[in-house]
Write an enzyme that holds these catalytic residues in place. Structure first.
Site, PDB file in Angstrom:
ATOM      1  N   HIS A 182      36.835  45.803 -45.612  1.00 29.73           N
ATOM      2  CA  HIS A 182      37.268  44.803 -46.604  1.00 29.73           C
ATOM      3  C   HIS A 182      37.041  45.258 -48.057  1.00 29.73           C
ATOM      4  O   HIS A 182      37.917  45.127 -48.911  1.00 29.73           O
ATOM      5  CB  HIS A 182      36.526  43.484 -46.410  1.00 29.73           C
ATOM      6  CG  HIS A 182      36.617  42.923 -45.029  1.00 29.73           C
ATOM      7  ND1 HIS A 182      37.721  43.074 -44.237  1.00 29.73           N
ATOM      8  CD2 HIS A 182      35.731  42.195 -44.288  1.00 29.73           C
ATOM      9  CE1 HIS A 182      37.515  42.469 -43.072  1.00 29.73           C
ATOM     10  NE2 HIS A 182      36.318  41.936 -43.086  1.00 29.73           N
ATOM     11  N   ALA A 207      38.721  37.860 -25.132  1.00 32.32           N
ATOM     12  CA  ALA A 207      39.185  36.519 -25.521  1.00 32.32           C
ATOM     13  C   ALA A 207      38.103  35.451 -25.431  1.00 32.32           C
ATOM     14  O   ALA A 207      38.292  34.341 -25.937  1.00 32.32           O
ATOM     15  CB  ALA A 207      40.371  36.120 -24.644  1.00 32.32           C
ATOM     16  N   HIS A 250      41.823  41.979 -41.684  1.00 35.61           N
ATOM     17  CA  HIS A 250      42.468  40.689 -41.979  1.00 35.61           C
ATOM     18  C   HIS A 250      42.397  40.317 -43.464  1.00 35.61           C
ATOM     19  O   HIS A 250      43.155  39.476 -43.931  1.00 35.61           O
ATOM     20  CB  HIS A 250      41.909  39.567 -41.099  1.00 35.61           C
ATOM     21  CG  HIS A 250      40.503  39.189 -41.404  1.00 35.61           C
ATOM     22  ND1 HIS A 250      39.434  39.858 -40.888  1.00 35.61           N
ATOM     23  CD2 HIS A 250      39.992  38.209 -42.176  1.00 35.61           C
ATOM     24  CE1 HIS A 250      38.329  39.297 -41.319  1.00 35.61           C
ATOM     25  NE2 HIS A 250      38.622  38.292 -42.112  1.00 35.61           N
ATOM     26  N   ASP A 261      36.896  43.332 -16.015  1.00 36.55           N
ATOM     27  CA  ASP A 261      35.924  44.121 -16.772  1.00 36.55           C
ATOM     28  C   ASP A 261      36.694  45.300 -17.372  1.00 36.55           C
ATOM     29  O   ASP A 261      37.030  46.243 -16.663  1.00 36.55           O
ATOM     30  CB  ASP A 261      34.803  44.606 -15.840  1.00 36.55           C
ATOM     31  CG  ASP A 261      33.812  45.495 -16.576  1.00 36.55           C
ATOM     32  OD1 ASP A 261      34.055  45.818 -17.757  1.00 36.55           O
ATOM     33  OD2 ASP A 261      32.797  45.868 -15.962  1.00 36.55           O
ATOM     34  N   PHE A 262      36.966  45.230 -18.671  1.00 34.62           N
ATOM     35  CA  PHE A 262      37.830  46.269 -19.240  1.00 34.62           C
ATOM     36  C   PHE A 262      37.097  47.573 -19.527  1.00 34.62           C
ATOM     37  O   PHE A 262      37.685  48.512 -20.057  1.00 34.62           O
ATOM     38  CB  PHE A 262      38.644  45.772 -20.447  1.00 34.62           C
ATOM     39  CG  PHE A 262      37.878  45.032 -21.524  1.00 34.62           C
ATOM     40  CD1 PHE A 262      36.859  45.641 -22.229  1.00 34.62           C
ATOM     41  CD2 PHE A 262      38.230  43.722 -21.841  1.00 34.62           C
ATOM     42  CE1 PHE A 262      36.184  44.967 -23.234  1.00 34.62           C
ATOM     43  CE2 PHE A 262      37.557  43.026 -22.840  1.00 34.62           C
ATOM     44  CZ  PHE A 262      36.524  43.650 -23.531  1.00 34.62           C
ATOM     45  N   ASP A 288      34.013  35.036 -30.206  1.00 38.15           N
ATOM     46  CA  ASP A 288      34.062  34.186 -31.384  1.00 38.15           C
ATOM     47  C   ASP A 288      35.404  34.286 -32.144  1.00 38.15           C
ATOM     48  O   ASP A 288      35.986  33.282 -32.563  1.00 38.15           O
ATOM     49  CB  ASP A 288      32.917  34.735 -32.266  1.00 38.15           C
ATOM     50  CG  ASP A 288      32.656  33.941 -33.481  1.00 38.15           C
ATOM     51  OD1 ASP A 288      32.461  32.736 -33.334  1.00 38.15           O
ATOM     52  OD2 ASP A 288      32.665  34.528 -34.582  1.00 38.15           O
ATOM     53  N   LEU A 289      35.906  35.497 -32.279  1.00 34.75           N
ATOM     54  CA  LEU A 289      37.113  35.722 -33.077  1.00 34.75           C
ATOM     55  C   LEU A 289      38.328  34.987 -32.492  1.00 34.75           C
ATOM     56  O   LEU A 289      39.144  34.431 -33.221  1.00 34.75           O
ATOM     57  CB  LEU A 289      37.401  37.233 -33.144  1.00 34.75           C
ATOM     58  CG  LEU A 289      38.592  37.642 -33.984  1.00 34.75           C
ATOM     59  CD1 LEU A 289      38.308  37.431 -35.461  1.00 34.75           C
ATOM     60  CD2 LEU A 289      38.959  39.103 -33.749  1.00 34.75           C
ATOM     61  N   LYS A 295      45.098  38.185 -46.761  1.00 33.35           N
ATOM     62  CA  LYS A 295      44.733  37.062 -47.630  1.00 33.35           C
ATOM     63  C   LYS A 295      45.672  37.022 -48.836  1.00 33.35           C
ATOM     64  O   LYS A 295      46.002  38.056 -49.419  1.00 33.35           O
ATOM     65  CB  LYS A 295      43.275  37.204 -48.098  1.00 33.35           C
ATOM     66  CG  LYS A 295      42.267  36.908 -46.986  1.00 33.35           C
ATOM     67  CD  LYS A 295      40.854  36.923 -47.511  1.00 33.35           C
ATOM     68  CE  LYS A 295      39.835  36.742 -46.406  1.00 33.35           C
ATOM     69  NZ  LYS A 295      39.720  35.382 -45.880  1.00 33.35           N
TER      70      LYS A 295
HETATM   71  N1  LIG Z   1      33.991  36.967 -35.163  1.00 35.78           N
HETATM   72  C1  LIG Z   1      34.688  37.127 -36.242  1.00 35.78           C
HETATM   73  O1  LIG Z   1      34.884  36.212 -37.039  1.00 35.78           O
HETATM   74  C2  LIG Z   1      35.309  38.469 -36.546  1.00 35.78           C
HETATM   75  C3  LIG Z   1      36.010  38.623 -37.750  1.00 35.78           C
HETATM   76  C4  LIG Z   1      36.632  39.841 -38.015  1.00 35.78           C
HETATM   77  C5  LIG Z   1      36.542  40.862 -37.103  1.00 35.78           C
HETATM   78  N2  LIG Z   1      35.849  40.708 -35.949  1.00 35.78           N
HETATM   79  C6  LIG Z   1      35.799  41.839 -35.026  1.00 35.78           C
HETATM   80  O2  LIG Z   1      36.364  41.452 -33.792  1.00 35.78           O
HETATM   81  C7  LIG Z   1      35.687  42.078 -32.732  1.00 35.78           C
HETATM   82  C8  LIG Z   1      35.270  41.027 -31.746  1.00 35.78           C
HETATM   83  O3  LIG Z   1      34.514  40.063 -32.424  1.00 35.78           O
HETATM   84  P1  LIG Z   1      33.889  38.803 -31.689  1.00 35.78           P
HETATM   85  O4  LIG Z   1      33.041  38.122 -32.673  1.00 35.78           O
HETATM   86  O5  LIG Z   1      34.938  37.999 -31.008  1.00 35.78           O
HETATM   87  O6  LIG Z   1      32.974  39.536 -30.589  1.00 35.78           O
HETATM   88  P2  LIG Z   1      32.190  38.905 -29.411  1.00 35.78           P
HETATM   89  O7  LIG Z   1      31.869  37.469 -29.689  1.00 35.78           O
HETATM   90  O8  LIG Z   1      31.101  39.848 -29.100  1.00 35.78           O
HETATM   91  O9  LIG Z   1      33.290  38.912 -28.260  1.00 35.78           O
HETATM   92  C9  LIG Z   1      33.670  39.979 -27.544  1.00 35.78           C
HETATM   93  C10 LIG Z   1      34.047  39.454 -26.160  1.00 35.78           C
HETATM   94  O10 LIG Z   1      34.385  40.592 -25.403  1.00 35.78           O
HETATM   95  C11 LIG Z   1      34.061  40.323 -24.046  1.00 35.78           C
HETATM   96  N3  LIG Z   1      33.675  41.516 -23.383  1.00 35.78           N
HETATM   97  C12 LIG Z   1      32.693  42.387 -23.729  1.00 35.78           C
HETATM   98  N4  LIG Z   1      32.648  43.381 -22.831  1.00 35.78           N
HETATM   99  C13 LIG Z   1      33.622  43.139 -21.916  1.00 35.78           C
HETATM  100  C14 LIG Z   1      34.085  43.821 -20.776  1.00 35.78           C
HETATM  101  N5  LIG Z   1      33.527  44.982 -20.376  1.00 35.78           N
HETATM  102  N6  LIG Z   1      35.097  43.300 -20.077  1.00 35.78           N
HETATM  103  C15 LIG Z   1      35.665  42.121 -20.451  1.00 35.78           C
HETATM  104  N7  LIG Z   1      35.266  41.422 -21.532  1.00 35.78           N
HETATM  105  C16 LIG Z   1      34.256  41.930 -22.252  1.00 35.78           C
HETATM  106  C17 LIG Z   1      32.893  39.399 -24.058  1.00 35.78           C
HETATM  107  O11 LIG Z   1      33.228  38.524 -23.042  1.00 35.78           O
HETATM  108  P3  LIG Z   1      32.261  38.087 -21.833  1.00 35.78           P
HETATM  109  O12 LIG Z   1      31.265  37.214 -22.437  1.00 35.78           O
HETATM  110  O13 LIG Z   1      33.209  37.404 -20.945  1.00 35.78           O
HETATM  111  O14 LIG Z   1      31.661  39.322 -21.267  1.00 35.78           O
HETATM  112  C18 LIG Z   1      32.911  38.772 -25.443  1.00 35.78           C
HETATM  113  O15 LIG Z   1      33.142  37.404 -25.381  1.00 35.78           O
HETATM  114  C19 LIG Z   1      34.539  42.884 -33.346  1.00 35.78           C
HETATM  115  O16 LIG Z   1      34.919  44.221 -33.447  1.00 35.78           O
HETATM  116  C20 LIG Z   1      34.407  42.287 -34.739  1.00 35.78           C
HETATM  117  O17 LIG Z   1      34.028  43.211 -35.716  1.00 35.78           O
HETATM  118  C21 LIG Z   1      35.234  39.536 -35.652  1.00 35.78           C
END
Ligand SMILES: NC(=O)c1ccc[n+]([C@@H]2O[C@H](COP(=O)([O-])OP(=O)(O)OC[C@H]3O[C@@H](n4cnc5c(N)ncnc54)[C@H](OP(=O)(O)O)[C@@H]3O)[C@@H](O)[C@H]2O)c1
EC number: 1.1.1.49
Length: 453
Positions: free
Chosen positions: A231, A8, A169, A77-78, A11-12, A173
């Site tokens: 997509h 959470a 997603h 920590d998942f 970025d998403l 659309k």
């Molecule tokens: N961003 C987009 O617009 C978007 C769009 C479509 C799909 N997606 C998909 O959604 C997924 C996530 O995207 P995202 O951009 O949100 O990724 P991200 O920014 O890398 O976020 C993932 C989050 O997971 C947390 N995390 C990582 N390892 C962890 C652990 N062991 N325990 C607890 N928390 C942990 C991190 O939190 P901490 O910093 O707290 O460690 C990080 O904030 C990806 O598979 C991506 O392909 C993203």
């Protein structure tokens, strides 16, 4: 209802999930009692987590203060399977009244899918057959065919397919949902939707952004896994599928799978990487990850025969854009003046939602010149209120147990088979370094001389 987001702090969640949940709340689509529980590693309390979300939010959130009291944070920590028993105990202690409806949204990299699912299942947080507890998996589902297969096997050993939602997603659309209606509800299109009348089809997905802060994730993925596997292939399946024998979810997916299973790749493919990619945060030196992919392919069905499909996607392009361009064959008539242009049907998915039909007509005046004309339908312009964001629609579907806009396992399997093969071929292809959209498309035009890009 408790809606738990793993990852959470990413970025998403800020960009898409929280705004979608907020809108559903405003539209009274969420149950009266609900909690959005964010999970991450960072050391936040509820207020700190909410402040972090607020810092990244854009737009108008008039009722935010009422909504935000439903947001809470749990630090965990998942990647540690032992952490899930404490998580389970915490849920029972703090959310006993809301545990009937549980949605677990995995907004994480796919490598975390098995451990999170295992943690939830082992601790009986998600139990087979309890259709009120569901797990949503962000795309991409897996890193390749082998990993996707093993995640899927592990899941279906312990829970039912109806508790699994593999999200893409784009399927939420508006204009992608519109493809089947435009195709099958209109005699003028369905009768000519085949190789006899269609010259070629392009599916174009440009992103203006670079990898920004997501370099670590993106470098493991690249354009093939980040965009094409999900997509673009899903769009291709909707555009190219045969008419289903009925308009129910299973029959539509049966036809989509057939398209994905019958893809035949051409050798005319190109991969690129934008100049400066190697300097981005989190990118290993010398990385060969593609940020641009251009694929030419065929669908081996009687409907399509030798019709080429062109799929183009890239980062650091001039603008964010997603559209499908169906170009019809030449008119068989020859005009003395003003040769007619090929008809086109353009389905615009982003930024504008709409449909354009390019056709030929008589130029105004005394003489009979043929000239190109355009019929233009703007989907958004004729809609009262905003069309819902894709995530909003899809989250609502999960709440209502409707998986029709989620991908079925055999669709994912067929997509990965092609991507795995392309990943092998990719290493033998030159990687074109491009400064901008003009440069990479000019290079592509030298490869695909037969088509205007
Ligand atoms: N961003 C987009 O617009 C978007 C769009 C479509 C799909 N997606 C998909 O959604 C997924 C996530 O995207 P995202 O951009 O949100 O990724 P991200 O920014 O890398 O976020 C993932 C989050 O997971 C947390 N995390 C990582 N390892 C962890 C652990 N062991 N325990 C607890 N928390 C942990 C991190 O939190 P901490 O910093 O707290 O460690 C990080 O904030 C990806 O598979 C991506 O392909 C993203």
């Amino acid at each position: 209802m408790i809606f738990t987001i793993f990852g959470a702090t990413g970025d998403l969640t800020t960009k898409k999930l929280i705004p979608a949940l907020y809108n559903l709340y405003i539209e009274s689509q969420l149950p009266e009692e609900f909690t959005v529980l964010g999970i991450g590693r960072r050391d936040y309390d509820d207020a700190g987590f909410i402040a972090e979300i607020e810092a990244g939010m854009q737009g108008d959130y008039a009722e935010w203060d009422v909504f935000k009291v439903h947001i809470q944070y749990y630090r965990m920590d998942f990647s540690n399977i032992d952490a899930f028993s404490a998580f389970s105990a915490m849920l029972k202690t703090h959310y006993a009244g809301q545990l009937r409806d549980k949605i677990f949204y995995l907004a994480t990299a796919p490598r975390f899918f098995p451990i999170i699912a295992e943690g939830l299942i082992q601790n009986h947080i998600v139990v087979r057959g309890d259709l009120r507890s569901k797990i949503v998996f962000e795309k991409p589902f897996g890193e390749d065919l082998a990993s996707a297969k093993s995640y899927n096997r592990m899941l279906l050993q312990s829970i039912d397919e109806s508790q699994v939602y593999r999200i893409d997603h784009y399927l939420g659309k508006e204009m992608l949902q519109n493809i089947l209606i435009v195709r099958f509800a209109n005699k003028i299109f369905e009768n000519i939707w085949n190789f006899k009348h269609i010259d070629h089809i392009k599916i174009i997905a440009y992103e203006s952004e670079t990898v920004k802060q997501r370099g670590g994730y993106y470098d493991q993925s690249g354009a093939l896994k980040d965009m094409v596997q999900n997509h673009l292939f899903q769009t291709l399946a909707l555009v190219a599928m045969d008419s289903p024998t009925g308009l129910n979810d299973r029959l539509i997916k049966d036809e989509k799978v057939k398209v994905l299973q019958r893809i035949v790749m051409s050798d005319d493919i190109m991969f690129g990487q934008y100049a400066g990619y190697l300097d981005e945060k989190g990118i290993p030196s010398g990385s060969k990850t593609e940020t641009f992919a251009a694929l030419k392919l065929y669908i081996n069905t009687s409907r399509w025969q030798h019709t080429p499909f062109y799929l183009i996607t890239g980062k650091k392009m001039d603008e964010k854009l997603f559209r499908i361009v169906i170009t019809f064959k030449d008119s068989s008539f020859f005009f003395e003046k003003g040769q007619p242009e090929k008809n086109q049907l353009v389905i615009e998915v982003y930024p504008r939602e709409g449909i354009e039909i390019l056709f030929n007509g008589k130029a105004p005046g005394l003489q009979a010149y043929a000239m190109p004309m355009k019929l233009d339908y703007c989907h958004l312009c004729n809609t009262i209120g905003n069309t819902p964001e894709a995530y909003e629609k899809l989250i609502l579907d999960v709440i209502h147990d409707d998986a029709s806009l989620f991908t079925r396992w055999d669709e994912i399997e067929a997509s990965w088979e092609i991507i795995d093969a392309l990943e092998m071929i990719k290493h033998f292809e030159p990687l074109v370094i491009y400064e901008n959209q003009t440069a990479i498309l000019a290079k592509l035009e030298t490869l695909w001389k037969e088509v205007k890009i």
